[in-house]
Design a protein around this motif. Sequence first.
Motif, PDB file in Angstrom:
ATOM      1  N   GLY A 191      13.094   9.951  -7.953  1.00  0.00           N
ATOM      2  CA  GLY A 191      11.614   9.832  -7.570  1.00  0.00           C
ATOM      3  C   GLY A 191      11.217   8.423  -7.206  1.00  0.00           C
ATOM      4  N   GLY A 192      11.679   7.505  -7.787  1.00  0.00           N
ATOM      5  CA  GLY A 192      11.279   6.189  -7.605  1.00  0.00           C
ATOM      6  C   GLY A 192      11.358   5.803  -6.075  1.00  0.00           C
ATOM      7  N   LYS A 193      10.559   4.811  -5.604  1.00  0.00           N
ATOM      8  CA  LYS A 193      10.292   4.455  -4.063  1.00  0.00           C
ATOM      9  C   LYS A 193      10.825   3.071  -3.719  1.00  0.00           C
ATOM     10  CE  LYS A 193       6.733   5.485  -0.593  1.00  0.00           C
ATOM     11  NZ  LYS A 193       5.520   5.855  -0.248  1.00  0.00           N
ATOM     12  N   ALA A 194      11.472   2.860  -2.731  1.00  0.00           N
ATOM     13  CA  ALA A 194      11.953   1.533  -2.083  1.00  0.00           C
ATOM     14  C   ALA A 194      10.801   1.339  -0.855  1.00  0.00           C
ATOM     15  CB  ALA A 194      13.423   1.701  -1.762  1.00  0.00           C
ATOM     16  N   VAL A 195      10.480   0.140  -0.946  1.00  0.00           N
ATOM     17  CA  VAL A 195       9.731  -0.205   0.478  1.00  0.00           C
ATOM     18  C   VAL A 195      10.349  -1.689   0.753  1.00  0.00           C
ATOM     19  CG1 VAL A 195       7.424  -0.982   0.983  1.00  0.00           C
ATOM     20  CG2 VAL A 195       7.564   0.693  -0.608  1.00  0.00           C
ATOM     21  N   ILE A 196      10.572  -1.654   1.890  1.00  0.00           N
ATOM     22  CA  ILE A 196      11.354  -2.919   2.531  1.00  0.00           C
ATOM     23  C   ILE A 196      10.575  -3.308   3.890  1.00  0.00           C
ATOM     24  CG2 ILE A 196      13.481  -3.725   3.731  1.00  0.00           C
ATOM     25  CD1 ILE A 196      14.811  -1.188   2.197  1.00  0.00           C
ATOM     26  N   LEU A 197       9.968  -4.506   3.770  1.00  0.00           N
ATOM     27  CA  LEU A 197       9.222  -5.023   5.013  1.00  0.00           C
ATOM     28  C   LEU A 197      10.390  -6.033   5.448  1.00  0.00           C
ATOM     29  CD1 LEU A 197       6.425  -5.661   6.232  1.00  0.00           C
ATOM     30  CD2 LEU A 197       6.380  -7.426   4.535  1.00  0.00           C
ATOM     31  N   GLU A 198      10.373  -6.074   6.872  1.00  0.00           N
ATOM     32  CA  GLU A 198      11.296  -6.872   7.621  1.00  0.00           C
ATOM     33  C   GLU A 198      10.954  -6.751   9.107  1.00  0.00           C
ATOM     34  OE1 GLU A 198      13.373  -9.417   8.086  1.00  0.00           O
ATOM     35  OE2 GLU A 198      14.631  -8.838   6.192  1.00  0.00           O
ATOM     36  N   SER A 210       0.761  -1.187   0.061  1.00  0.00           N
ATOM     37  CA  SER A 210       0.013  -0.183   0.091  1.00  0.00           C
ATOM     38  C   SER A 210       0.822   1.240   0.067  1.00  0.00           C
ATOM     39  CB  SER A 210      -0.963   0.022   1.155  1.00  0.00           C
ATOM     40  OG  SER A 210      -1.942  -0.995   1.211  1.00  0.00           O
ATOM     41  N   GLU A 211       2.300   1.337   0.412  1.00  0.00           N
ATOM     42  CA  GLU A 211       3.155   2.521   0.437  1.00  0.00           C
ATOM     43  C   GLU A 211       3.376   2.610  -0.892  1.00  0.00           C
ATOM     44  OE1 GLU A 211       4.164   4.010   3.126  1.00  0.00           O
ATOM     45  OE2 GLU A 211       3.341   2.657   4.649  1.00  0.00           O
ATOM     46  N   ILE A 247       7.944  -1.665   8.332  1.00  0.00           N
ATOM     47  CA  ILE A 247       7.795  -1.295   6.833  1.00  0.00           C
ATOM     48  C   ILE A 247       9.011  -0.038   6.692  1.00  0.00           C
ATOM     49  CG2 ILE A 247       6.747  -0.458   4.989  1.00  0.00           C
ATOM     50  CD1 ILE A 247       4.182  -1.720   6.220  1.00  0.00           C
ATOM     51  N   TYR A 248       9.989  -0.002   5.969  1.00  0.00           N
ATOM     52  CA  TYR A 248      10.851   1.329   5.619  1.00  0.00           C
ATOM     53  C   TYR A 248      10.634   1.654   4.279  1.00  0.00           C
ATOM     54  CZ  TYR A 248      13.148  -1.255   9.389  1.00  0.00           C
ATOM     55  OH  TYR A 248      13.270  -1.724  10.843  1.00  0.00           O
ATOM     56  N   THR A 249      10.634   3.037   4.277  1.00  0.00           N
ATOM     57  CA  THR A 249      10.509   3.508   2.791  1.00  0.00           C
ATOM     58  C   THR A 249      11.459   4.655   2.614  1.00  0.00           C
ATOM     59  OG1 THR A 249       8.671   5.215   3.559  1.00  0.00           O
ATOM     60  CG2 THR A 249       7.853   3.100   2.706  1.00  0.00           C
ATOM     61  N   GLY A 250      11.658   4.845   1.460  1.00  0.00           N
ATOM     62  CA  GLY A 250      12.691   5.933   1.055  1.00  0.00           C
ATOM     63  C   GLY A 250      12.564   6.183  -0.481  1.00  0.00           C
ATOM     64  N   ILE A 251      12.931   7.589  -0.823  1.00  0.00           N
ATOM     65  CA  ILE A 251      12.843   7.691  -2.244  1.00  0.00           C
ATOM     66  C   ILE A 251      14.215   8.172  -2.857  1.00  0.00           C
ATOM     67  CG2 ILE A 251      11.836   9.676  -3.605  1.00  0.00           C
ATOM     68  CD1 ILE A 251       9.703   8.071  -2.389  1.00  0.00           C
TER      69      ILE A 251
END
Length: 243
Positions: free
Chosen positions: A156-163, A51-52, A238-242
């Motif tokens: 501008g792309g996004k990284a989503v990490i679930l850990e 969903s992020e 959940i970790y996110t970064g641009i």
Amino acid sequence: MSSPITPYQDQQSSKKEQVATMFNNISKTYDFLNHFMSLGIDVIWRKKAISELKDIKPQHILDVATGTGDFAFEAIKMLKPAKVTGVDISIGMIDIAAKKIRQRGLENKFEVKLGDSEKLLFDDNTFDAVTVAYGVRNFENLPKGLSDMLRVLKPGGKAVILEFSKPRHFPVKQLYSFYFHAITPAIGKLFSKDNSAYTYLPESVKAFPDGADFLKIMDQCGYHDIKYRQLAFGICSIYTGIK
């Protein structure tokens, strides 16, 4: 400096090689045990992580450490991207994912490749989003893996990490520790031919720099607008970064 946590502490091979061997060994029972030991909650966590990405509507997604493809399949269902590319270091897991792709008729939508998360065989600025579910703690060189993920992201792309992360409050901390160190290895030993795999799981989570510590590493690698949120009282994050 302490030695890295590896699945087979008595072996001289690298962590990368050991992780590949471990997942090859458990690939046939991985999906069953993953859902069984999490009581199905892993499905909810994956949906929250995916969903992020709804805000950027990615058309080409790279799923690193894709395993048997469950995270990517859910991303296809929720986000309707043009294409998802999955890479994994384990041929056993890739074979299972490829079989599931054929069964679901998604050959034109989802492609899987054998690949190293620290040496991604893609050009710079290729993907709208990069995802990793329960894979970064298995990286041999965490900053190198995160940096290469950033390299292949478009600006501008996004990284989503679930850990997995470590709960820090009573009584979740104590219950979690008991389940991970006593119940998880016992279930893994019962259903899997690789006893070390489910002993390695709690040890790798314990050693992983979660929470704010992980955000610092993302920041050092060059990610912007970095954030994290805890799920299930800190059992997962959940970790996110641009870029």
